[in-house]
Design a protein around this motif. Structure first.
Motif, short mmCIF file in Angstrom:
data_model
loop_
_atom_site.label_atom_id
_atom_site.label_comp_id
_atom_site.label_asym_id
_atom_site.label_seq_id
_atom_site.Cartn_x
_atom_site.Cartn_y
_atom_site.Cartn_z
N SER A 106 0.81 -1.22 0.00
CA SER A 106 0.00 0.00 0.00
C SER A 106 0.84 1.27 0.00
N GLY A 107 2.17 1.14 0.09
CA GLY A 107 3.01 2.32 0.20
C GLY A 107 3.91 2.58 -0.99
N ASN A 108 4.32 1.54 -1.70
CA ASN A 108 5.21 1.72 -2.85
C ASN A 108 4.42 2.03 -4.12
N PRO A 109 5.06 2.69 -5.09
CA PRO A 109 4.41 2.92 -6.39
C PRO A 109 4.29 1.60 -7.15
N LEU A 110 3.08 1.05 -7.21
CA LEU A 110 2.88 -0.29 -7.76
C LEU A 110 3.32 -0.40 -9.22
N ALA A 111 3.16 0.68 -9.98
CA ALA A 111 3.56 0.62 -11.39
C ALA A 111 5.05 0.35 -11.51
N GLN A 112 5.85 1.00 -10.66
CA GLN A 112 7.29 0.77 -10.70
C GLN A 112 7.65 -0.63 -10.21
N VAL A 113 6.98 -1.08 -9.16
CA VAL A 113 7.26 -2.43 -8.65
C VAL A 113 6.89 -3.48 -9.68
N GLU A 114 5.75 -3.29 -10.33
CA GLU A 114 5.31 -4.24 -11.37
C GLU A 114 6.27 -4.25 -12.55
N ARG A 115 6.86 -3.11 -12.84
CA ARG A 115 7.85 -3.06 -13.91
C ARG A 115 9.05 -3.93 -13.56
#
Length: 297
Positions: A106-115
């Motif tokens: 809930s805290g990290n930018p999911l788009a970047q993590v998914e990348r």
């Protein structure tokens, strides 16, 4: 002289070696199955609480990169930074060649993590929202890193500490509490949040427990209407506001409130309660002490 090596010894050596590099599978807090061919050796931690929990499980030496405010224990300050929890340095992460990324769901930018996940790096999503969730995460990190024994010790110690607090304050008078997470906008937390569970251990009742959002934005008027007996809150920013009670001072002009009239405004160091780590029990003990002080006032 030739050394004779027995077949049982060879088999035992083979077994120990292969167990050390056995495949690992765990289900993370998002419900995703995370598979590693062997325990992680190069970990990127994308949250201060994950960094802290890795050290608690004896796996701090495996962290090759982390984010701002990863400041506990002291050794964590020496780890290279790859951005903040809400803005990551993708190129910097890739340069460190991690074999596991621990992300805050809930805290990290999911788009970047998914990348990053799309590039083939295993990602474990963390979102512990209860006391049981903290000890569960410690055990999961132990499995991911091959540090099960140390992780189990940390998890058992945490569970025992929580149970001790529960028994100590079980018979105390309930105290209605407003817990402030942020000042502008004014943010609190509902009954599903870990801090709310910590308050409950102390005999505290979260006046906004029934709200639907985990960390809802509220109005100052809503707090005045609830008229809590106690107001608790942290500092301006985690890492910078560990000793700054500025938020509490803002409430002092509302002299009609119970908490203000009785001077029951209490500062809680944010890193002790806003991180789901073993140190949460230290923060809970402080909350318990403050509520006991309020009862005795």
């Amino acid at each position: 002289m030739r050394l004779k090596i027995s077949l049982p010894f060879v088999f035992l050596l083979w077994l120990v070696t292969n167990l050390a590099y056995a495949a690992v599978e765990v289900t993370d807090d998002s419900g995703q199955l995370v598979h590693l061919a062997k325990p992680a050796q190069r970990i990127i931690s994308l949250s201060p609480h994950l960094t802290e929990n890795l050290f608690a499980t004896g796996a701090g030496d495996l962290i090759v990169g982390t984010v701002e405010y990863s400041d506990y224990p002291a050794a964590a300050k020496q780890i290279p930074l790859i951005g903040g929890y809400n803005q990551l340095d993708i190129e910097g992460i890739l340069a460190l060649e991690p074999d596991l990324i621990l992300a805050w769901h809930s805290g990290n930018p999911l788009a970047q993590v998914e990348r990053l996940a799309g590039l083939g790096i295993p990602v474990y999503y963390s979102e512990p929202r209860s006391l049981a969730g903290v000890s569960h995460e410690l055990r999961q990190l132990g499995r991911l890193t091959g540090r099960e024994a140390t992780a189990e010790q940390a998890a058992q110690a945490f569970d025992a500490g929580a149970e001790k607090l529960k028994k100590r304050y079980a018979q105390q008078r309930e105290v209605r509490v407003f817990y402030q997470v942020w000042e502008q906008p004014l943010i609190t937390l509902n009954g599903e949040h870990l801090i709310s569970e910590g308050l409950s251990l102390c005999g505290g009742v979260n006046v906004f427990a029934d709200l639907k959002q985990l960390v809802p934005v509220i109005s100052r008027e809503a707090v005045l209407e609830q008229d809590p007996e106690v107001i608790m809150g942290g500092g301006i920013k985690e890492g910078e506001g560990e000793k700054d009670p500025a938020w509490l001072i803002h409430w002092q002009k509302f002299t009609a409130m119970q908490a203000v009239k009785a001077n029951k405004l209490y500062f809680i160091p944010p890193s002790l309660v806003q991180r789901p780590t073993p140190r949460f029990l230290e923060g809970t003990q402080i909350m318990c002490d403050k509520l006991q002080q309020a009862r005795n006032h």
